[in-house]
Design a protein around this motif. Sequence first.
Motif, mmCIF file in Angstrom:
data_model
loop_
_atom_site.group_PDB
_atom_site.id
_atom_site.type_symbol
_atom_site.label_atom_id
_atom_site.label_comp_id
_atom_site.label_asym_id
_atom_site.label_seq_id
_atom_site.Cartn_x
_atom_site.Cartn_y
_atom_site.Cartn_z
ATOM 1 N N TRP A 102 12.388 37.246 -68.377
ATOM 2 C CA TRP A 102 13.179 37.152 -67.159
ATOM 3 C C TRP A 102 12.581 36.161 -66.169
ATOM 4 C CZ3 TRP A 102 17.947 38.167 -66.231
ATOM 5 C CH2 TRP A 102 18.610 39.161 -66.922
ATOM 6 N N ASN A 103 11.296 36.187 -65.999
ATOM 7 C CA ASN A 103 10.674 35.236 -65.075
ATOM 8 C C ASN A 103 10.736 33.809 -65.601
ATOM 9 O OD1 ASN A 103 9.196 36.680 -62.651
ATOM 10 N ND2 ASN A 103 8.922 38.008 -64.441
ATOM 11 N N PHE A 104 10.697 33.648 -66.922
ATOM 12 C CA PHE A 104 10.850 32.322 -67.499
ATOM 13 C C PHE A 104 12.246 31.764 -67.202
ATOM 14 C CE2 PHE A 104 12.259 29.668 -71.063
ATOM 15 C CZ PHE A 104 11.336 28.647 -70.989
ATOM 16 N N LEU A 105 13.273 32.590 -67.337
ATOM 17 C CA LEU A 105 14.642 32.151 -67.025
ATOM 18 C C LEU A 105 14.788 31.783 -65.546
ATOM 19 C CD1 LEU A 105 16.719 34.705 -69.151
ATOM 20 C CD2 LEU A 105 16.212 32.308 -69.677
ATOM 21 N N LEU A 106 14.155 32.566 -64.665
ATOM 22 C CA LEU A 106 14.227 32.263 -63.233
ATOM 23 C C LEU A 106 13.516 30.947 -62.911
ATOM 24 C CD1 LEU A 106 13.625 35.834 -61.762
ATOM 25 C CD2 LEU A 106 15.771 34.553 -61.802
ATOM 26 N N VAL A 107 12.412 30.690 -63.590
ATOM 27 C CA VAL A 107 11.712 29.412 -63.379
ATOM 28 C C VAL A 107 12.586 28.247 -63.817
ATOM 29 C CG1 VAL A 107 9.767 28.015 -64.166
ATOM 30 C CG2 VAL A 107 9.393 30.377 -63.489
#
Length: 368
Positions: A80-85
């Motif tokens: 999820w944090n990778f997608l937000l980045v």
Amino acid sequence: MSANSSTVGQHLWQGLVCIGWKQDLEGAVYHLANCFLLLGFMGGSGVYGCFYFFGFLATGYVCCMLWGWFDACSLDIFIWNFLLVMACLLQLTYLVYRLRKDTLPEEFELLYKTLCVPLQVPLQAYKEIVRCCEEQVLTLAAEQTYAVEGETPINRLSLLLSGRVRVSQDGQFLHCIFPYQFMDSPEWESLQPSEEGVFQVTLTAETTCSYISWPRKSLHLLLAKERYISRLFSALLGYDISEKVYALNEKLFAKFGLCFDIRLPSLYHVLGSAASDSGPESEKEDKEAHEPATSPPQAVPTSVHQSPPCSPPPAATSPPAQPSRARMSRPDSGGLGEDSTSLVLEDFEEVSGSESFMDYRSDGEYMR
């Protein structure tokens, strides 16, 4: 069904009870991620505010991604944090593209700050104006002519960006054109969109010049389509023409020591330095010479007793010849601001079919 609803109600009213709290705090990366997120949510508006906002968010989500991979050991947190980045990076890329697309060349950027920012012209309207001239900057070499009197057709409107242009007519210097002034505003205003004409003056570059030029037809179409741009050009051209008229006014000198005012053709003014230079004796002689011509006729009272006839004054029978109107020396150039390029009204004295201002000695005579 009733058992499930009662369980949900207990969770909502009483809350979830943790079985056991972790004794150890999260690592420094987790807290650093929240600090970056807090700074990011404090960003402002506008393009640079968006840069600040998405830049700090991307940094915070990177820290959260590292925390999920190394400390929490959770794949879903990492994904999820990778997608937000990636979303933040895409947004930053789009902002960079917009800035590069909206960037104007250096000459047009300086023109906007000098001419349009004081008038609060929107950037979008300025881009329409620049697009009409195809964002091309033209150049003139020293002593190269932009227009020739009686030959060059009036098919464009140009604005000088740098250098200096000399305007002359029949070899006589008129005035100069300086940066951020229109080069042919009088010619533009003298013709209707459907009319054609040629230049009545010659424009020659005194130094290396750069300018932008709008084709006549393209600019007329733009002015007909955009009402705001039409009003803007009307104001700019009117101001430019008035500046050229005042520049001509400073170059006109009457041959009898008066500065002619081109804005009020029926009036003139005497400069203080010229008045102080002329002595009282010359003023007295001039007044005595013209007193018979300007004084109104006096009414002669009738009397019962006839008086013996007296001989008329010599001035009445044989008026003295008018002194020859020899060209008087000009006043001191330091007092009147006259230079080698000044014009003398004696050159324009002969006007066919009309009386000349030079035939009068005072504004009262001219007004009568």
